[in-house]
Design an enzyme around this catalytic site. Structure first.
Site, PDB file in Angstrom:
ATOM      1  N   HIS A 296       0.832  -1.202   0.000  1.00 28.58           N
ATOM      2  CA  HIS A 296       0.000   0.000   0.000  1.00 28.58           C
ATOM      3  C   HIS A 296       0.872   1.260   0.000  1.00 28.58           C
ATOM      4  O   HIS A 296       1.214   1.800   1.042  1.00 28.58           O
ATOM      5  CB  HIS A 296      -0.886  -0.046   1.244  1.00 28.58           C
ATOM      6  CG  HIS A 296      -1.997   0.960   1.235  1.00 28.58           C
ATOM      7  ND1 HIS A 296      -3.247   0.676   1.716  1.00 28.58           N
ATOM      8  CD2 HIS A 296      -2.052   2.252   0.818  1.00 28.58           C
ATOM      9  CE1 HIS A 296      -4.027   1.739   1.606  1.00 28.58           C
ATOM     10  NE2 HIS A 296      -3.313   2.712   1.061  1.00 28.58           N
TER      11      HIS A 296
ATOM     12  N   LEU B 128       2.249   6.762  -4.761  1.00 27.40           N
ATOM     13  CA  LEU B 128       3.217   7.614  -5.464  1.00 27.40           C
ATOM     14  C   LEU B 128       2.310   8.509  -6.290  1.00 27.40           C
ATOM     15  O   LEU B 128       1.345   8.028  -6.854  1.00 27.40           O
ATOM     16  CB  LEU B 128       4.142   6.774  -6.352  1.00 27.40           C
ATOM     17  CG  LEU B 128       4.893   5.654  -5.612  1.00 27.40           C
ATOM     18  CD1 LEU B 128       5.816   4.903  -6.563  1.00 27.40           C
ATOM     19  CD2 LEU B 128       5.679   6.202  -4.436  1.00 27.40           C
ATOM     20  N   ARG B 129       2.562   9.765  -6.343  1.00 29.33           N
ATOM     21  CA  ARG B 129       1.527  10.669  -6.878  1.00 29.33           C
ATOM     22  C   ARG B 129       1.597  10.890  -8.376  1.00 29.33           C
ATOM     23  O   ARG B 129       0.915  11.771  -8.898  1.00 29.33           O
ATOM     24  CB  ARG B 129       1.613  12.005  -6.140  1.00 29.33           C
ATOM     25  CG  ARG B 129       1.500  11.890  -4.620  1.00 29.33           C
ATOM     26  CD  ARG B 129       0.194  11.295  -4.174  1.00 29.33           C
ATOM     27  NE  ARG B 129      -0.001  11.450  -2.726  1.00 29.33           N
ATOM     28  CZ  ARG B 129      -1.006  10.924  -2.063  1.00 29.33           C
ATOM     29  NH1 ARG B 129      -1.900  10.195  -2.693  1.00 29.33           N
ATOM     30  NH2 ARG B 129      -1.121  11.099  -0.766  1.00 29.33           N
TER      31      ARG B 129
ATOM     32  N   ASP C 288      -8.917   2.929  -3.193  1.00 24.91           N
ATOM     33  CA  ASP C 288      -8.385   3.465  -1.942  1.00 24.91           C
ATOM     34  C   ASP C 288      -8.303   4.994  -1.923  1.00 24.91           C
ATOM     35  O   ASP C 288      -7.989   5.634  -2.917  1.00 24.91           O
ATOM     36  CB  ASP C 288      -6.993   2.906  -1.645  1.00 24.91           C
ATOM     37  CG  ASP C 288      -6.504   3.401  -0.303  1.00 24.91           C
ATOM     38  OD1 ASP C 288      -7.111   3.057   0.708  1.00 24.91           O
ATOM     39  OD2 ASP C 288      -5.529   4.184  -0.271  1.00 24.91           O
TER      40      ASP C 288
ATOM     41  N   HIS D 176      -5.443  -0.755   5.738  1.00 23.60           N
ATOM     42  CA  HIS D 176      -5.235   0.058   6.949  1.00 23.60           C
ATOM     43  C   HIS D 176      -6.318  -0.054   8.031  1.00 23.60           C
ATOM     44  O   HIS D 176      -6.967   0.945   8.362  1.00 23.60           O
ATOM     45  CB  HIS D 176      -5.025   1.526   6.573  1.00 23.60           C
ATOM     46  CG  HIS D 176      -5.963   2.134   5.545  1.00 23.60           C
ATOM     47  ND1 HIS D 176      -7.333   2.017   5.611  1.00 23.60           N
ATOM     48  CD2 HIS D 176      -5.703   2.873   4.439  1.00 23.60           C
ATOM     49  CE1 HIS D 176      -7.880   2.664   4.596  1.00 23.60           C
ATOM     50  NE2 HIS D 176      -6.902   3.189   3.866  1.00 23.60           N
TER      51      HIS D 176
ATOM     52  N   ASP E 287       0.913   2.508   3.776  1.00 25.63           N
ATOM     53  CA  ASP E 287       0.004   3.589   3.376  1.00 25.63           C
ATOM     54  C   ASP E 287       0.788   4.900   3.237  1.00 25.63           C
ATOM     55  O   ASP E 287       0.323   5.967   3.661  1.00 25.63           O
ATOM     56  CB  ASP E 287      -1.176   3.742   4.350  1.00 25.63           C
ATOM     57  CG  ASP E 287      -2.271   4.652   3.788  1.00 25.63           C
ATOM     58  OD1 ASP E 287      -2.168   5.060   2.618  1.00 25.63           O
ATOM     59  OD2 ASP E 287      -3.220   4.958   4.536  1.00 25.63           O
TER      60      ASP E 287
ATOM     61  N   HIS F 291       2.405  14.264   0.977  1.00 28.28           N
ATOM     62  CA  HIS F 291       1.781  15.555   0.645  1.00 28.28           C
ATOM     63  C   HIS F 291       2.852  16.640   0.762  1.00 28.28           C
ATOM     64  O   HIS F 291       3.878  16.445   1.405  1.00 28.28           O
ATOM     65  CB  HIS F 291       0.627  15.865   1.601  1.00 28.28           C
ATOM     66  CG  HIS F 291      -0.515  14.903   1.488  1.00 28.28           C
ATOM     67  ND1 HIS F 291      -1.342  14.843   0.389  1.00 28.28           N
ATOM     68  CD2 HIS F 291      -0.964  13.943   2.339  1.00 28.28           C
ATOM     69  CE1 HIS F 291      -2.256  13.903   0.566  1.00 28.28           C
ATOM     70  NE2 HIS F 291      -2.049  13.331   1.733  1.00 28.28           N
TER      71      HIS F 291
ATOM     72  N   PHE G   5      -5.355  14.295   4.541  1.00 33.93           N
ATOM     73  CA  PHE G   5      -5.034  13.101   5.319  1.00 33.93           C
ATOM     74  C   PHE G   5      -3.783  12.448   4.723  1.00 33.93           C
ATOM     75  O   PHE G   5      -3.681  12.340   3.505  1.00 33.93           O
ATOM     76  CB  PHE G   5      -6.170  12.081   5.209  1.00 33.93           C
ATOM     77  CG  PHE G   5      -7.465  12.486   5.863  1.00 33.93           C
ATOM     78  CD1 PHE G   5      -7.613  12.380   7.238  1.00 33.93           C
ATOM     79  CD2 PHE G   5      -8.542  12.936   5.108  1.00 33.93           C
ATOM     80  CE1 PHE G   5      -8.823  12.714   7.843  1.00 33.93           C
ATOM     81  CE2 PHE G   5      -9.748  13.274   5.707  1.00 33.93           C
ATOM     82  CZ  PHE G   5      -9.892  13.166   7.081  1.00 33.93           C
ATOM     83  N   GLY G   6      -2.894  11.946   5.561  1.00 34.43           N
ATOM     84  CA  GLY G   6      -1.798  11.147   5.014  1.00 34.43           C
ATOM     85  C   GLY G   6      -0.496  11.305   5.766  1.00 34.43           C
ATOM     86  O   GLY G   6      -0.152  12.403   6.215  1.00 34.43           O
TER      87      GLY G   6
END
Ligand code: DOR
Length: 425
Positions: free
Chosen positions: A61, A64-65, A153, A233, A306, A310, A324-325
């Protein structure tokens, strides 16, 4: 490719129930021999005395953006972060822009990761077109393109009928649907765990049941369809108990927990610390204890990062507005060693089971084993090394972490993928 001989390391290979001091000979990217005192015969020698030699870690999990938000992370920076964290394979989530909901987007990930080299990147396709939760993607096309699983997700598959069909179709390919279990109505826009701390801070909370009711629903749908649901998660005691009962009844369900959920509670939010803002949220000590018990008794199959990078400017916003992250690839092993091994909840062999053997099985990828003839994907760990988490030194573009300043034991020394050294690069 030249021969490599890893000498005097302490091998931990739970898949083959082997544990002890051995030499490992690597030839043409494969494990050629594991014995005591293998002669060098011209091989390049790596001295691993005092180090653990384990099957490479596999993350089920990772976000990668790329494509779309390369300011948060690119495949290249994510792959570097993963290698530093001891990972030889990462499975990447489809919530990119555009999402991985058709073959060409999956092809892009594969081509770009091949171009970059280093660790293996395995794509996870979207369950629904555009991750909109309305219409299923073409599962045949996505699995044929090489997706190891499907997931929306970041969003749950909320529609029960659609989830039923998704489980039925994925069953044909013997692959799981990875569910982000969240009842959005019940979560009601919450930004942290519903409880005393949220109340004190004046923040909107999301109850644990926002997760566990969807876990219960999907267990029922897995039973109905015979399909395979994997829960991403998990964060609360109620969900662990639902999965425990489902497994006892023989329902096809697997699940994961993150390092941050086993190491932290909602107390980490402190005074509106957005570094601890994550979905599902960090919960109570009772939940944390239940997650650890779930790992111990086999209810929870694996640990997945996870990794959700950001930018600083986004995370520097008000708690309500921040995304979130938590970025976790580079801290996962040390945080797990602290939360699970130092506190004597798991042995190293059990931890490697959760970080390598079981994720390999769930993703259906090579790795997770040090058997003769297997791909030489290995991680070397110094279990005694002490280091302090300094996010400014992360390879990831995401330079914030709730673990900043923590002193951890257990450092990744070397990572080999198909026998090639990918860390240190
Ligand atoms: O905290 C999270 N961040 N949870 C998710 O499910 C998605 C992720 C992201 O993509 O940023």
């Amino acid at each position: 490719m030249s021969k490599l001989l890893i000498k005097n390391g302490y091998l931990i290979d739970p898949a083959n129930q082997r544990d002890g001091t051995f030499d490992v000979l690597i030839e043409r990217g494969k494990i050629a021999a594991i014995e005591t005192a293998i002669p060098a015969n011209g091989a390049k020698i790596i001295d691993a005395a005092g180090q653990l030699v384990v099957p490479g870690l596999i993350d089920l999990h990772t976000h990668l953006r790329q494509p779309g938000r390369e300011d948060k992370e690119t495949i290249e920076t994510g792959v570097q972060a993963a290698a530093r964290g001891g990972f030889t394979t990462v499975c990447v989530m489809p919530n990119t822009t555009p999402p991985l909901d058709e073959r060409s987007h999956v092809d892009f990930i594969q081509q770009e990761s091949r171009r970059i080299g280093g660790i293996c990147v395995q794509p996870i396709g979207a369950v629904t077109k555009g991750r909109q939760g309305l219409e299923l993607t073409d599962f045949g096309e996505l699995f044929e393109a090489g997706c190891v699983a499907l997931s929306d997700d970041g969003h749950p598959v909320s529609d029960s009928h659609l989830m039923r069909r998704a489980l039925e179709y994925a069953k044909v390919f013997q692959r799981p649907i990875i569910q982000h279990a969240e009842d959005r109505q019940l979560a009601a826009g919450g930004v942290m765990h519903e409880g005393l701390i949220a109340t004190t801070l004046g923040l909107r909370g999301m109850p644990s049941e926002a997760e566990s009711v969807m876990v219960a629903r999907d267990v029922a749908l897995a039973e109905l369809t015979g399909g395979w649901v994997h829960f991403a998660h998990l964060s609360c005691a109620q969900s662990v108990e639902v999965v425990r009962q489902a497994k006892r009844r023989g329902i096809r369900v697997t699940c994961e927990v993150t390092p941050h959920h086993v190491a932290l509670t909602h107390e980490a939010v402190g005074e509106f610390d957005t570094r601890a803002k994550v979905n599902p949220p960090l919960r109570t000590e009772q939940d944390r204890t239940a997650l650890i018990e779930g790992l111990r008794d086999g209810t929870i199959d694996c640990i997945a990062t996870d990794h959700a990078p950001h930018t600083d400017w986004e995370k520097d916003a008000d708690f309500d507005a921040a995304p979130f992250g938590i970025g976790g690839l580079e801290t996962a092993l040390g945080v797990c060693a602290r939360a699970l091994i130092e506190s004597k909840h798991l042995s190293w062999a059990q931890l490697i089971g959760k970080l390598s053997v079981h994720p390999a099985q769930i993703a259906g990828v090579s790795g997770g084993t040090l058997a003769k003839g297997a791909d030489a994907d290995l991680t070397l760990i110094d279990p005694e090394a002490t280091w302090t988490v300094d996010p400014s030194r992360f390879a990831s573009k995401s330079k914030h972490s709730p673990f900043a300043g923590w002193t951890l034991h257990g450092a990744v020394v070397r990572v080999l993928v198909r026998g090639a050294e990918v860390f240190p690069a």
